[in-house]
Structure formats: C-alpha cells, structure tokens
Design a protein around this motif. Structure first.
Motif, PDB file in Angstrom:
ATOM      1  N   UNK A  47      -2.742 -31.795 -10.188  1.00  0.00           N
ATOM      2  CA  UNK A  47      -2.546 -30.391  -9.844  1.00  0.00           C
ATOM      3  C   UNK A  47      -3.282 -30.100  -8.546  1.00  0.00           C
ATOM      4  N   UNK A  48      -2.992 -28.977  -7.941  1.00  0.00           N
ATOM      5  CA  UNK A  48      -3.801 -28.537  -6.811  1.00  0.00           C
ATOM      6  C   UNK A  48      -5.092 -27.954  -7.388  1.00  0.00           C
ATOM      7  N   UNK A  49      -6.153 -27.857  -6.594  1.00  0.00           N
ATOM      8  CA  UNK A  49      -7.367 -27.209  -7.105  1.00  0.00           C
ATOM      9  C   UNK A  49      -7.118 -25.774  -7.601  1.00  0.00           C
ATOM     10  N   UNK A  50      -6.229 -25.049  -6.936  1.00  0.00           N
ATOM     11  CA  UNK A  50      -5.910 -23.692  -7.391  1.00  0.00           C
ATOM     12  C   UNK A  50      -5.196 -23.709  -8.737  1.00  0.00           C
ATOM     13  N   UNK A  51      -4.265 -24.634  -8.919  1.00  0.00           N
ATOM     14  CA  UNK A  51      -3.576 -24.746 -10.211  1.00  0.00           C
ATOM     15  C   UNK A  51      -4.567 -25.161 -11.295  1.00  0.00           C
ATOM     16  N   UNK A  52      -5.440 -26.085 -10.959  1.00  0.00           N
ATOM     17  CA  UNK A  52      -6.463 -26.542 -11.901  1.00  0.00           C
ATOM     18  C   UNK A  52      -7.288 -25.352 -12.402  1.00  0.00           C
ATOM     19  N   UNK A  53      -7.734 -24.528 -11.483  1.00  0.00           N
ATOM     20  CA  UNK A  53      -8.523 -23.350 -11.845  1.00  0.00           C
ATOM     21  C   UNK A  53      -7.708 -22.380 -12.704  1.00  0.00           C
ATOM     22  N   UNK A  54      -6.444 -22.204 -12.336  1.00  0.00           N
ATOM     23  CA  UNK A  54      -5.556 -21.301 -13.079  1.00  0.00           C
ATOM     24  C   UNK A  54      -5.429 -21.732 -14.544  1.00  0.00           C
ATOM     25  N   UNK A  55      -5.084 -22.994 -14.771  1.00  0.00           N
ATOM     26  CA  UNK A  55      -4.897 -23.465 -16.144  1.00  0.00           C
ATOM     27  C   UNK A  55      -6.211 -23.491 -16.922  1.00  0.00           C
ATOM     28  N   UNK A  67     -14.150 -34.959 -14.315  1.00  0.00           N
ATOM     29  CA  UNK A  67     -15.520 -34.829 -13.805  1.00  0.00           C
ATOM     30  C   UNK A  67     -15.926 -35.888 -12.764  1.00  0.00           C
ATOM     31  N   UNK A  68     -15.206 -35.941 -11.665  1.00  0.00           N
ATOM     32  CA  UNK A  68     -15.554 -36.854 -10.577  1.00  0.00           C
ATOM     33  C   UNK A  68     -14.820 -36.411  -9.314  1.00  0.00           C
ATOM     34  N   UNK A  69     -14.780 -37.260  -8.307  1.00  0.00           N
ATOM     35  CA  UNK A  69     -14.105 -36.905  -7.051  1.00  0.00           C
ATOM     36  C   UNK A  69     -12.621 -36.651  -7.259  1.00  0.00           C
ATOM     37  N   UNK A  70     -11.997 -37.308  -8.246  1.00  0.00           N
ATOM     38  CA  UNK A  70     -10.591 -37.048  -8.534  1.00  0.00           C
ATOM     39  C   UNK A  70     -10.412 -35.598  -8.972  1.00  0.00           C
ATOM     40  N   UNK A  71     -11.368 -35.085  -9.733  1.00  0.00           N
ATOM     41  CA  UNK A  71     -11.320 -33.689 -10.155  1.00  0.00           C
ATOM     42  C   UNK A  71     -11.412 -32.731  -8.985  1.00  0.00           C
ATOM     43  N   UNK A  75      -7.185 -33.218  -9.992  1.00  0.00           N
ATOM     44  CA  UNK A  75      -6.854 -33.920 -11.231  1.00  0.00           C
ATOM     45  C   UNK A  75      -7.510 -33.206 -12.395  1.00  0.00           C
ATOM     46  N   UNK A  76      -6.704 -32.931 -13.408  1.00  0.00           N
ATOM     47  CA  UNK A  76      -7.098 -32.077 -14.524  1.00  0.00           C
ATOM     48  C   UNK A  76      -6.815 -32.772 -15.842  1.00  0.00           C
ATOM     49  N   UNK A  77      -7.783 -32.756 -16.750  1.00  0.00           N
ATOM     50  CA  UNK A  77      -7.604 -33.318 -18.081  1.00  0.00           C
ATOM     51  C   UNK A  77      -7.083 -32.241 -19.017  1.00  0.00           C
ATOM     52  N   UNK A  78      -6.097 -32.617 -19.815  1.00  0.00           N
ATOM     53  CA  UNK A  78      -5.542 -31.717 -20.832  1.00  0.00           C
ATOM     54  C   UNK A  78      -5.784 -32.345 -22.197  1.00  0.00           C
TER      55      UNK A  78
END
Length: 111
Positions: A47-55, A67-71, A75-78
């Motif tokens: 996801x984009x960082x904005x989408x990550x924050x949204x979800x 919880x790393x540079x990928x995040x 990158x978002x865990x569901x």
C-alpha cells in the motif's frame, strides 16, 4: 477472511502468479503486491503510506505497518481473522493496482 479465501482472491486478479517467497506465498503482477503467511493467518499488502494509515485507522486491530523499512514504504500486515473482509478486498485491489498499473497510452508521433 481465511487464508484460503485470501489466496483465492489474490489469485483472481489479472496477470497474477503465486510463488514461494521465503516462508510465505507471494502474489505478483509485474511485481509482488501481497504475501500470505504459511499459517494463513496474516498477509502483507503493498500500500502507499497514506493507504496504510487509512486502513490502520479504520481497523487498528487488523491492519498495521510492517515493523521495518518495508513498513516505511507502505507494506502493511493484515490479521485476516480480525479484518473486515470488504476492507481486505478493497486494500488488496489497491495493492494489485499498484503492482499492475494500467498501460499508458502511446503518444502519436506526427510526421
């Protein structure tokens, strides 16, 4: 959503292939847009960082930053059992679109 449902949904997007990726299954359409944990309990989405924050704001118990540079890159865990299935579908489609962009129109060269 179960891991099997996630796998079926991710595989349903055009141009998607699935392959082993470390201890996960990766779903790729030009590039990886999602991975599913071996136990089928969680998935990571591009996801984009904005989408990550949204979800993560909509469902903080289900969506969280890797919880790393990928995040940092979005990158978002569901956690699939905790997530609303419709939100997972929407987020997964967004991830696929980021990895499989629509072709750009060709410009016509004047002669």
């Amino acid at each position: 959503m179960t891991g099997h449902e996630f796998q079926a949904l991710a595989s349903s997007f055009a141009g998607t292939t699935a392959a082993a990726h470390f201890d996960r299954t990766a779903f790729k359409a030009r590039r990886i847009f999602a991975t599913l944990a071996a136990d089928g309990c969680s998935a990571n989405l591009l996801l984009t960082p904005d989408e990550q924050e949204h979800y993560a704001t909509l469902q903080p118990g289900a969506f969280c930053r890797v919880p790393n540079k990928w995040g940092d890159q979005g990158w978002t865990t569901v956690t699939l059992a905790e997530a609303d299935a419709d939100l997972v579908r929407t987020a997964l489609e967004s991830a696929w679109q980021a990895a499989y962009p629509a072709p750009k129109p060709r410009s016509v060269r004047k002669r």
